[in-house]
Design a protein around this motif. Sequence first.
Motif, PDB file in Angstrom:
ATOM      1  N   LEU A  56       0.808  -1.224   0.000  1.00 31.55           N
ATOM      2  CA  LEU A  56       0.000   0.000   0.000  1.00 31.55           C
ATOM      3  C   LEU A  56       0.843   1.277   0.000  1.00 31.55           C
ATOM      4  O   LEU A  56       0.364   2.330  -0.374  1.00 31.55           O
ATOM      5  N   THR A  57       2.098   1.170   0.439  1.00 33.98           N
ATOM      6  CA  THR A  57       2.926   2.385   0.501  1.00 33.98           C
ATOM      7  C   THR A  57       3.927   2.502  -0.646  1.00 33.98           C
ATOM      8  O   THR A  57       4.751   3.406  -0.637  1.00 33.98           O
ATOM      9  N   THR A  58       3.850   1.607  -1.633  1.00 29.35           N
ATOM     10  CA  THR A  58       4.790   1.720  -2.758  1.00 29.35           C
ATOM     11  C   THR A  58       4.627   3.069  -3.459  1.00 29.35           C
ATOM     12  O   THR A  58       5.596   3.646  -3.922  1.00 29.35           O
ATOM     13  N   GLU A  59       3.387   3.545  -3.536  1.00 27.97           N
ATOM     14  CA  GLU A  59       3.120   4.846  -4.126  1.00 27.97           C
ATOM     15  C   GLU A  59       2.381   5.693  -3.106  1.00 27.97           C
ATOM     16  O   GLU A  59       1.475   5.202  -2.433  1.00 27.97           O
ATOM     17  N   LYS A  60       2.755   6.970  -3.038  1.00 26.41           N
ATOM     18  CA  LYS A  60       2.081   7.855  -2.095  1.00 26.41           C
ATOM     19  C   LYS A  60       0.588   7.934  -2.408  1.00 26.41           C
ATOM     20  O   LYS A  60      -0.252   7.893  -1.507  1.00 26.41           O
ATOM     21  N   ALA A  61       0.265   7.996  -3.700  1.00 31.74           N
ATOM     22  CA  ALA A  61      -1.142   8.131  -4.085  1.00 31.74           C
ATOM     23  C   ALA A  61      -1.950   6.904  -3.651  1.00 31.74           C
ATOM     24  O   ALA A  61      -3.119   7.024  -3.285  1.00 31.74           O
ATOM     25  N   LEU A  62      -1.321   5.736  -3.682  1.00 35.05           N
ATOM     26  CA  LEU A  62      -2.014   4.509  -3.266  1.00 35.05           C
ATOM     27  C   LEU A  62      -2.237   4.520  -1.752  1.00 35.05           C
ATOM     28  O   LEU A  62      -3.315   4.169  -1.267  1.00 35.05           O
ATOM     29  N   ALA A  63      -1.201   4.940  -1.024  1.00 37.30           N
ATOM     30  CA  ALA A  63      -1.314   5.033   0.439  1.00 37.30           C
ATOM     31  C   ALA A  63      -2.410   6.037   0.820  1.00 37.30           C
ATOM     32  O   ALA A  63      -3.208   5.782   1.728  1.00 37.30           O
ATOM     33  N   ASP A  64      -2.453   7.152   0.112  1.00 35.58           N
ATOM     34  CA  ASP A  64      -3.491   8.160   0.381  1.00 35.58           C
ATOM     35  C   ASP A  64      -4.880   7.584   0.100  1.00 35.58           C
ATOM     36  O   ASP A  64      -5.832   7.818   0.842  1.00 35.58           O
ATOM     37  N   TYR A  65      -4.984   6.842  -0.987  1.00 31.66           N
ATOM     38  CA  TYR A  65      -6.252   6.209  -1.364  1.00 31.66           C
ATOM     39  C   TYR A  65      -6.729   5.304  -0.216  1.00 31.66           C
ATOM     40  O   TYR A  65      -7.883   5.380   0.227  1.00 31.66           O
ATOM     41  N   PHE A  66      -5.812   4.467   0.267  1.00 31.32           N
ATOM     42  CA  PHE A  66      -6.146   3.549   1.355  1.00 31.32           C
ATOM     43  C   PHE A  66      -6.637   4.324   2.582  1.00 31.32           C
ATOM     44  O   PHE A  66      -7.690   4.015   3.150  1.00 31.32           O
ATOM     45  N   GLU A  67      -5.894   5.342   2.963  1.00 27.79           N
ATOM     46  CA  GLU A  67      -6.260   6.078   4.176  1.00 27.79           C
ATOM     47  C   GLU A  67      -7.590   6.818   4.017  1.00 27.79           C
ATOM     48  O   GLU A  67      -8.373   6.901   4.956  1.00 27.79           O
ATOM     49  N   GLN A  68      -7.836   7.317   2.826  1.00 25.09           N
ATOM     50  CA  GLN A  68      -9.126   7.976   2.590  1.00 25.09           C
ATOM     51  C   GLN A  68     -10.269   6.973   2.720  1.00 25.09           C
ATOM     52  O   GLN A  68     -11.287   7.240   3.353  1.00 25.09           O
ATOM     53  N   ALA A  69     -10.088   5.802   2.109  1.00 27.90           N
ATOM     54  CA  ALA A  69     -11.137   4.775   2.169  1.00 27.90           C
ATOM     55  C   ALA A  69     -11.394   4.360   3.620  1.00 27.90           C
ATOM     56  O   ALA A  69     -12.546   4.235   4.041  1.00 27.90           O
ATOM     57  N   VAL A  70     -10.320   4.165   4.379  1.00 22.73           N
ATOM     58  CA  VAL A  70     -10.483   3.771   5.779  1.00 22.73           C
ATOM     59  C   VAL A  70     -11.201   4.872   6.564  1.00 22.73           C
ATOM     60  O   VAL A  70     -11.962   4.599   7.496  1.00 22.73           O
ATOM     61  N   GLY A  71     -10.993   6.096   6.157  1.00 19.35           N
ATOM     62  CA  GLY A  71     -11.697   7.219   6.782  1.00 19.35           C
ATOM     63  C   GLY A  71     -13.209   7.114   6.615  1.00 19.35           C
ATOM     64  O   GLY A  71     -13.977   7.539   7.469  1.00 19.35           O
ATOM     65  N   PHE A  72     -13.641   6.519   5.514  1.00 18.42           N
ATOM     66  CA  PHE A  72     -15.080   6.366   5.268  1.00 18.42           C
ATOM     67  C   PHE A  72     -15.643   5.092   5.881  1.00 18.42           C
ATOM     68  O   PHE A  72     -16.826   5.006   6.171  1.00 18.42           O
ATOM     69  N   CYS A  73     -14.805   4.074   6.009  1.00 17.58           N
ATOM     70  CA  CYS A  73     -15.273   2.800   6.560  1.00 17.58           C
ATOM     71  C   CYS A  73     -14.117   2.180   7.332  1.00 17.58           C
ATOM     72  O   CYS A  73     -13.118   1.780   6.745  1.00 17.58           O
ATOM     73  N   ASN A  74     -14.245   2.116   8.620  1.00 18.83           N
ATOM     74  CA  ASN A  74     -13.123   1.709   9.468  1.00 18.83           C
ATOM     75  C   ASN A  74     -12.915   0.188   9.489  1.00 18.83           C
ATOM     76  O   ASN A  74     -13.098  -0.459  10.510  1.00 18.83           O
ATOM     77  N   GLN A  75     -12.562  -0.347   8.336  1.00 21.08           N
ATOM     78  CA  GLN A  75     -12.287  -1.784   8.182  1.00 21.08           C
ATOM     79  C   GLN A  75     -10.977  -1.915   7.420  1.00 21.08           C
ATOM     80  O   GLN A  75     -10.952  -2.390   6.275  1.00 21.08           O
ATOM     81  N   PRO A  76      -9.851  -1.528   8.042  1.00 22.58           N
ATOM     82  CA  PRO A  76      -8.585  -1.430   7.300  1.00 22.58           C
ATOM     83  C   PRO A  76      -8.188  -2.708   6.557  1.00 22.58           C
ATOM     84  O   PRO A  76      -7.803  -2.647   5.395  1.00 22.58           O
ATOM     85  N   LYS A  77      -8.301  -3.859   7.206  1.00 20.06           N
ATOM     86  CA  LYS A  77      -7.850  -5.078   6.541  1.00 20.06           C
ATOM     87  C   LYS A  77      -8.742  -5.420   5.350  1.00 20.06           C
ATOM     88  O   LYS A  77      -8.273  -5.832   4.292  1.00 20.06           O
ATOM     89  N   LYS A  78     -10.055  -5.214   5.515  1.00 22.80           N
ATOM     90  CA  LYS A  78     -10.976  -5.519   4.408  1.00 22.80           C
ATOM     91  C   LYS A  78     -10.709  -4.574   3.243  1.00 22.80           C
ATOM     92  O   LYS A  78     -10.669  -4.980   2.083  1.00 22.80           O
ATOM     93  N   ILE A  79     -10.521  -3.283   3.553  1.00 17.97           N
ATOM     94  CA  ILE A  79     -10.226  -2.305   2.494  1.00 17.97           C
ATOM     95  C   ILE A  79      -8.911  -2.680   1.812  1.00 17.97           C
ATOM     96  O   ILE A  79      -8.806  -2.663   0.582  1.00 17.97           O
TER      97      ILE A  79
END
Length: 476
Positions: free
Chosen positions: A320-343
């Motif tokens: 998830l951290t290979t690209e900053k944009a991908l890491a940001d995408y992940f964190e934004q999604a988790v912000g909407f639904c707090n299920q980090p592993k599922k996301i």
Amino acid sequence: MEFETVIGLEVHAQLLTKSKIFCSCSTQFGAKPNQNTCPVCLGLPGVLPVLNRQVVHYTIKAGLALNCEIQKRSLWARKNYFYPDLPKGYQISQYEEPICLRGYLDISVEGHKKRIGITRIHMEEDAGKLLHDFGDSNLSHVDLNRAGVPLIEIVSEPDMRSSAEAGEYLRQLRGILRYCGVCDGNMEEGSLRCDANVSIRPVGESKFGTKVELKNINSFRYVEKAIDYEVERQKNALASGEKIIQETRLWDSSREVTESMRSKEEAHDYRYFPDPDLVPLLIDEEWISTIRNELPELAIAKAERFTAQYKIPEYDAQVLTTEKALADYFEQAVGFCNQPKKISNWIMTELLRELKNSGKEIGESPVKPKELARLVQLIEEGTISGKIAKTVFEDMVGTGQNPDFIIKEKNLVQVSDTGAIEKVIDKVIADNPQQLAQYKAGKDKLFGFFVGQVMKEMKGQGNPALVNELLKKKLS
Ligand code: ADP
Ligand code: ZN
Ligand code: MG
């Protein structure tokens, strides 16, 4: 005899400034030939270079991210050589006093961590391009759009011991430059170019062997291939009693071999000297600390934070951290639904596969973080099954619609109504008397058959847990 490989990389990275390093011409890729030129970058007589402040800014940023000591004073030098893509007859570069010294970069190969030294980083201008038309006209054309585009050259210590380490160094380096937003890292378009210096020595020997410089490695997957080929060539040469000569060799990607371009005797003498048109570059502490404060959280630190904060596996955090944009995408999604592993699962499997297939970057993803989060939430709430979610996801990719809309329009809501499920179960049991008899006679495996039939009848929309539970009751 056993040999050890020694590798040092020289990487040229094109900086993402809007204008060139010593004039205000655009750096845009793909313009018409010679459209982005002016008297300065054409090297016409009587002009003077004016340094682009942003070039220095980006270089300091890259230097800090690569743990370098930023030099308060550095010098511009002329590197003299004659070539038609270099109208001035010299390239403005840095030589004896570069802007960055003594940095390093950490890599990890097969779980083994290693620190690779960075000798120096210096700034320079790019040359133009020759286009050889061997067709009817048999002419060569000069395009000077690239002349004066800013580059940094990052020189590593000869610290790498395998092609895998070199590949990993280059991937890490590219990642850091992209994280900092100073270079897009596109090797195919030439915004990241890598020369590999390769030598071998008997295991246990402390002196380095004679190095060969490999040029023209213009794609990521060729870096390791070119080095591997060269190491084998050197081993074979030594085995047959030849000496390795110091030379520059070109990687031929169609034949996958390296070929001699020039030997040490034919090496250029660039006659470097300080450029009298440019004053020494002085950088104050304040500027350096301003840029230090702008540095983004880099991949390694981010991955560590992800495992601690979101309790996701190390592997997930790394991907998830290979690209900053991908890491940001992940964190934004988790912000909407707090299920980090599922996301994380959805991103690493469905989303990345989809992006790869369509050749898109994460920033161009047809599914936005909010929508992916909503999809995961709909599964969690039991509105749709995980299986249906995959088809909803495909629809989201194809139409750009949000999951609620698709589920409603296609009537995909998961059925959790016991009465409705029981009705279907009764029908399936009535339709399959033979299987029922076999099941009752002890053929337990047929339970799966009944589940399958019920799900099929319900077009996959039955709540799987409920279907199982009710079937067990009915069949007992
Ligand atoms: P040159 O003077 O030919 O430019 P440098 O000493 O500046 O050589 O080194 C250029 C690059 O070659 C650096 O990345 C360095 O790490 C690497 N290098 C130097 N010596 C060796 C060697 N014996 N084997 C492999 N790489 C080497
Ligand atoms: Zn110009
Ligand atoms: Mg050198």
